[in-house]
Design a protein around this motif. Structure first.
Motif, short mmCIF file in Angstrom:
data_model
loop_
_atom_site.label_atom_id
_atom_site.label_comp_id
_atom_site.label_asym_id
_atom_site.label_seq_id
_atom_site.Cartn_x
_atom_site.Cartn_y
_atom_site.Cartn_z
N GLY A 64 0.81 -1.21 0.00
CA GLY A 64 0.00 0.00 0.00
C GLY A 64 0.85 1.25 0.00
N CYS A 65 0.20 2.35 -0.30
CA CYS A 65 0.85 3.65 -0.29
C CYS A 65 -0.11 4.64 0.33
CB CYS A 65 1.20 4.06 -1.72
SG CYS A 65 1.97 5.68 -1.81
N TYR A 66 0.39 5.46 1.21
CA TYR A 66 -0.44 6.43 1.94
C TYR A 66 0.19 7.80 1.81
CZ TYR A 66 -2.01 2.01 3.71
OH TYR A 66 -2.48 0.73 3.78
N VAL A 67 -0.58 8.78 1.37
CA VAL A 67 -0.09 10.15 1.22
C VAL A 67 -0.69 10.97 2.34
CG1 VAL A 67 0.00 12.18 -0.26
CG2 VAL A 67 0.08 9.89 -1.28
N LEU A 68 0.18 11.63 3.10
CA LEU A 68 -0.24 12.46 4.22
C LEU A 68 0.12 13.91 3.94
CD1 LEU A 68 1.33 9.82 6.34
CD2 LEU A 68 -0.95 10.57 6.97
N SER A 69 -0.68 14.81 4.48
CA SER A 69 -0.38 16.24 4.36
C SER A 69 0.74 16.59 5.35
CB SER A 69 -1.63 17.05 4.69
OG SER A 69 -1.89 17.00 6.09
N PRO A 70 1.31 17.79 5.23
CA PRO A 70 2.29 18.21 6.22
C PRO A 70 1.72 18.20 7.65
CG PRO A 70 2.44 19.61 4.31
CD PRO A 70 1.21 18.74 4.11
N ALA A 71 0.41 18.34 7.77
CA ALA A 71 -0.24 18.29 9.09
C ALA A 71 -0.59 16.85 9.48
CB ALA A 71 -1.51 19.13 9.07
N ARG A 72 -0.10 15.89 8.69
CA ARG A 72 -0.30 14.46 8.91
C ARG A 72 -1.75 14.01 8.75
NH1 ARG A 72 4.11 13.14 13.66
NH2 ARG A 72 5.85 13.98 12.51
N GLN A 73 -2.47 14.70 7.89
CA GLN A 73 -3.83 14.31 7.55
C GLN A 73 -3.74 13.33 6.38
OE1 GLN A 73 -6.11 17.43 5.71
NE2 GLN A 73 -8.05 16.38 6.08
N LEU A 74 -4.48 12.23 6.45
CA LEU A 74 -4.48 11.24 5.39
C LEU A 74 -5.20 11.81 4.17
CD1 LEU A 74 -3.72 8.31 4.61
CD2 LEU A 74 -5.99 7.64 5.44
N LEU A 75 -4.48 11.90 3.04
CA LEU A 75 -5.03 12.49 1.83
C LEU A 75 -5.37 11.48 0.75
CD1 LEU A 75 -2.58 15.51 1.40
CD2 LEU A 75 -4.85 15.52 2.48
N PHE A 76 -4.61 10.39 0.71
CA PHE A 76 -4.77 9.43 -0.39
C PHE A 76 -4.31 8.06 0.06
CE2 PHE A 76 -3.18 7.25 -4.19
CZ PHE A 76 -4.24 7.40 -5.06
#
Length: 108
Positions: A64-76
């Motif tokens: 899997g791959c998880y993209v987080l924002s700089p604020a560590r919010q899950l985006l993708f």
């Protein structure tokens, strides 16, 4: 991108390590993976704790791959489709381009 222990999630890829026994070993594996892929400084590296809270919370896939924002919010989240081994890289790249490619009107 998620790293995998050869003795826990054997993927038969070119580089695999035994499951780390300490957080320091886990961080070292992640840093080596990051170095091999050449992502830094463009991609921040996050490492799950030894209790695997992220893995448990998100039922993380070994591919899997998880993209987080700089604020560590899950985006993708990228996961393999049913009966597939790996997720669709083009979907990940398409998502990332929305953050990396400036809009035409914003270019200097």
């Amino acid at each position: 991108m998620e790293a995998h222990a050869a003795d826990k999630w054997p993927m038969k890829w070119a580089v695999e390590w035994p499951e780390p026994k300490t957080l320091e070993e886990r961080i070292a594996h992640a840093e080596r993976c990051d170095e091999d892929l050449g992502w830094s400084p463009h991609v921040a590296l996050f490492v799950d704790g030894m209790c695997n809270d992220f893995c448990r919370t998100f039922s993380a896939w070994p591919t899997g791959c998880y993209v987080l924002s700089p604020a560590r919010q899950l985006l993708f989240v990228a996961e393999p489709e049913t009966h597939e081994v790996f997720f669709d890289l083009e979907k990940l790249f398409e998502f990332l381009r929305t953050f990396l490619v400036p809009e035409a009107g914003n270019q200097a």
